[in-house]
Motif scaffolding. Sequence first.
Motif, short mmCIF file in Angstrom:
data_model
loop_
_atom_site.label_atom_id
_atom_site.label_comp_id
_atom_site.label_asym_id
_atom_site.label_seq_id
_atom_site.Cartn_x
_atom_site.Cartn_y
_atom_site.Cartn_z
N ILE A 6 22.81 19.16 -20.09
CA ILE A 6 23.05 17.74 -20.33
C ILE A 6 23.04 17.46 -21.83
CG2 ILE A 6 22.14 15.40 -20.03
CD1 ILE A 6 21.02 16.29 -17.32
N TYR A 7 22.00 17.99 -22.50
CA TYR A 7 21.89 17.77 -23.94
C TYR A 7 23.12 18.31 -24.66
CZ TYR A 7 20.14 18.01 -28.70
OH TYR A 7 20.00 17.86 -30.06
N GLY A 8 23.49 19.52 -24.29
CA GLY A 8 24.65 20.15 -24.94
C GLY A 8 25.93 19.36 -24.73
N THR A 9 26.13 18.87 -23.51
CA THR A 9 27.36 18.14 -23.21
C THR A 9 27.38 16.75 -23.83
OG1 THR A 9 27.18 19.22 -21.06
CG2 THR A 9 28.93 17.59 -21.30
N VAL A 10 26.23 16.05 -23.70
CA VAL A 10 26.22 14.64 -24.10
C VAL A 10 26.04 14.48 -25.61
CG1 VAL A 10 25.01 12.44 -23.82
CG2 VAL A 10 25.39 13.91 -21.84
N LEU A 11 25.11 15.24 -26.18
CA LEU A 11 24.78 14.98 -27.58
C LEU A 11 25.30 16.04 -28.54
CD1 LEU A 11 21.14 13.68 -27.10
CD2 LEU A 11 23.12 12.34 -27.75
N ASP A 12 25.36 17.30 -28.10
CA ASP A 12 25.71 18.38 -29.01
C ASP A 12 27.22 18.64 -28.98
OD1 ASP A 12 24.85 19.98 -30.94
OD2 ASP A 12 23.85 21.46 -29.67
N ARG A 13 27.97 17.55 -29.17
CA ARG A 13 29.43 17.71 -29.10
C ARG A 13 30.00 17.96 -30.49
NH1 ARG A 13 31.18 12.70 -28.17
NH2 ARG A 13 29.12 11.78 -28.04
N LYS A 14 31.16 18.59 -30.51
CA LYS A 14 31.85 18.78 -31.79
C LYS A 14 32.54 17.47 -32.14
CE LYS A 14 32.74 23.66 -32.25
NZ LYS A 14 32.04 24.21 -31.06
N VAL A 15 32.32 17.02 -33.37
CA VAL A 15 32.99 15.79 -33.80
C VAL A 15 33.77 16.06 -35.08
CG1 VAL A 15 31.42 14.15 -32.73
CG2 VAL A 15 30.91 15.03 -35.01
N PRO A 16 34.92 15.40 -35.24
CA PRO A 16 35.66 15.55 -36.50
C PRO A 16 34.91 14.86 -37.63
CG PRO A 16 36.72 13.92 -35.09
CD PRO A 16 35.61 14.51 -34.29
N LYS A 17 35.36 15.11 -38.84
CA LYS A 17 34.73 14.45 -40.00
C LYS A 17 35.16 12.99 -39.97
CE LYS A 17 32.94 14.52 -44.31
NZ LYS A 17 31.53 14.12 -44.22
N VAL A 18 34.17 12.10 -39.69
CA VAL A 18 34.52 10.69 -39.56
C VAL A 18 33.64 9.85 -40.49
CG1 VAL A 18 35.43 10.78 -37.22
CG2 VAL A 18 32.96 10.49 -37.59
N ASN A 19 33.78 8.53 -40.43
CA ASN A 19 33.03 7.66 -41.34
C ASN A 19 32.14 6.69 -40.57
OD1 ASN A 19 34.69 5.57 -40.39
ND2 ASN A 19 36.24 6.01 -41.95
N TRP A 20 31.54 5.76 -41.30
CA TRP A 20 30.56 4.84 -40.70
C TRP A 20 31.18 3.90 -39.66
CZ3 TRP A 20 25.43 4.96 -40.69
CH2 TRP A 20 24.81 5.83 -41.61
N TRP A 21 32.48 3.65 -39.74
CA TRP A 21 33.12 2.78 -38.74
C TRP A 21 32.99 3.36 -37.34
CZ3 TRP A 21 33.97 -1.89 -40.28
CH2 TRP A 21 34.30 -2.13 -41.62
N PHE A 22 32.79 4.68 -37.27
CA PHE A 22 32.68 5.34 -35.97
C PHE A 22 31.31 5.15 -35.32
CE2 PHE A 22 36.50 7.02 -37.58
CZ PHE A 22 37.23 7.54 -36.53
N THR A 23 30.40 4.44 -36.02
CA THR A 23 29.09 4.19 -35.41
C THR A 23 29.08 2.88 -34.61
OG1 THR A 23 28.34 2.98 -37.37
CG2 THR A 23 27.87 5.35 -37.29
N LEU A 24 30.18 2.13 -34.66
CA LEU A 24 30.19 0.81 -34.01
C LEU A 24 30.07 0.90 -32.49
CD1 LEU A 24 32.86 -0.93 -36.23
CD2 LEU A 24 30.44 -1.50 -36.10
N GLY A 25 30.60 1.99 -31.91
CA GLY A 25 30.47 2.16 -30.46
C GLY A 25 29.02 2.33 -30.05
N SER A 26 28.31 3.21 -30.78
CA SER A 26 26.88 3.41 -30.49
C SER A 26 26.12 2.11 -30.73
CB SER A 26 26.31 4.49 -31.40
OG SER A 26 26.98 5.70 -31.18
#
Lengths: 164, 219
Positions: free
Chosen positions: B18-38
Amino acid sequence: MAKKASSPNLSRRDFSKIVMAFLGSIMGAFVGLPIIGYIISPALKTQKIDDWVSLGALDGYPIGTPKLFSFTRTKVNGWERTTNSFGVFVLRKSASDLVVLSNVCTHLSCRVKWIEENQAYVCPCHDAEFGIEGKVLYGPPPRPMDEYEFKIEDGNILIHLTEG
Amino acid sequence: MAEKIYNWLDERLGLEAIYGTVLDRKVPKVNWWFTLGSASLFLAGMQAVTGIFLTMYYVPSPDKAYDSIQYIMNDVAFGWLIRGIHHWGASLMVVIVFLHMLRTFFYGAYKYPREITWLTGTFLLLFTLGMGFTGYLLPWNQRSFWATMVGTEIAGTVPLMGDFILKVLRGGTDLSAVTLARFFSAHIWILPAGIVSMISVHMYLIIRLGISNIPSEEE
């Protein structure tokens, strides 16, 4: 991503975890602890009535005959206000010797009335009768009428109202 | 000992997976605007928690709604804090959810294969606005009463079936006790149920598809 177990320094990932856990705990406590107070605070309030109620001037009461005095008290529970009415019979036996009785029948809490011809307080519900000083004369009441503690200050009668 | 317990649980619950799937995902290099969903998810959680506790003292009836909120604000320990978080969190949530939509739009993150994430997101935005609209009436003060009067009348201007919509929203011709009760029901049951189900799909798709790259000039 293999862990750099050999590195003596804290890894970036572990640092992030610690910071997240720390900030998360602070935020959790910030909301969580007040919520405990929020839930239990109404339980911590005392709502008992403990009051001295003035019945007016002593001279206003005749000697030898009970006289009814009525008043109300409002109780607040949250957003609800409940007004209870109280009635007391004041019997002035002599200049300053009093008996103050609640007009609530000790059987099933009906209100009793002073009937001059019978020289008794009569309960309309089950025909109970109490003597002028509250003793049971007839009927089902288990005990005499309830008496109030009183004091006289500056010519006024005050009774001690307790209970909720 | 703790490790033994953890291993026992992990073997049965698959915690690592669960941890690996939900949290340990590969993410592209993004910026602070991508925190708005969280941020939106966090605010939704805060609104849920504070809202649940507000229902402990709030009464959705015209003769008691206002008094019960006065009681929360003045007499209950930290009532002002719980209601304050709910009140300000509501406004903030509308802003954050809206910005989250703008980010998705301007980065083109709604495109294939993320159309359904976008679609559920539009519902989530509408439900968030619906929560704002229904929650606004609940204090039952002059402002909330007249705001709802105006809001429901605007809904009433829809051609042909406007009058019907207005009556359904109000539960009759007048803005009444019935309106307050149904707005409360919508606010604590119907809309939250919609939000929870939409968030579930939204989150599943984010985990399944990953988040999008920031578009670059070469693409």
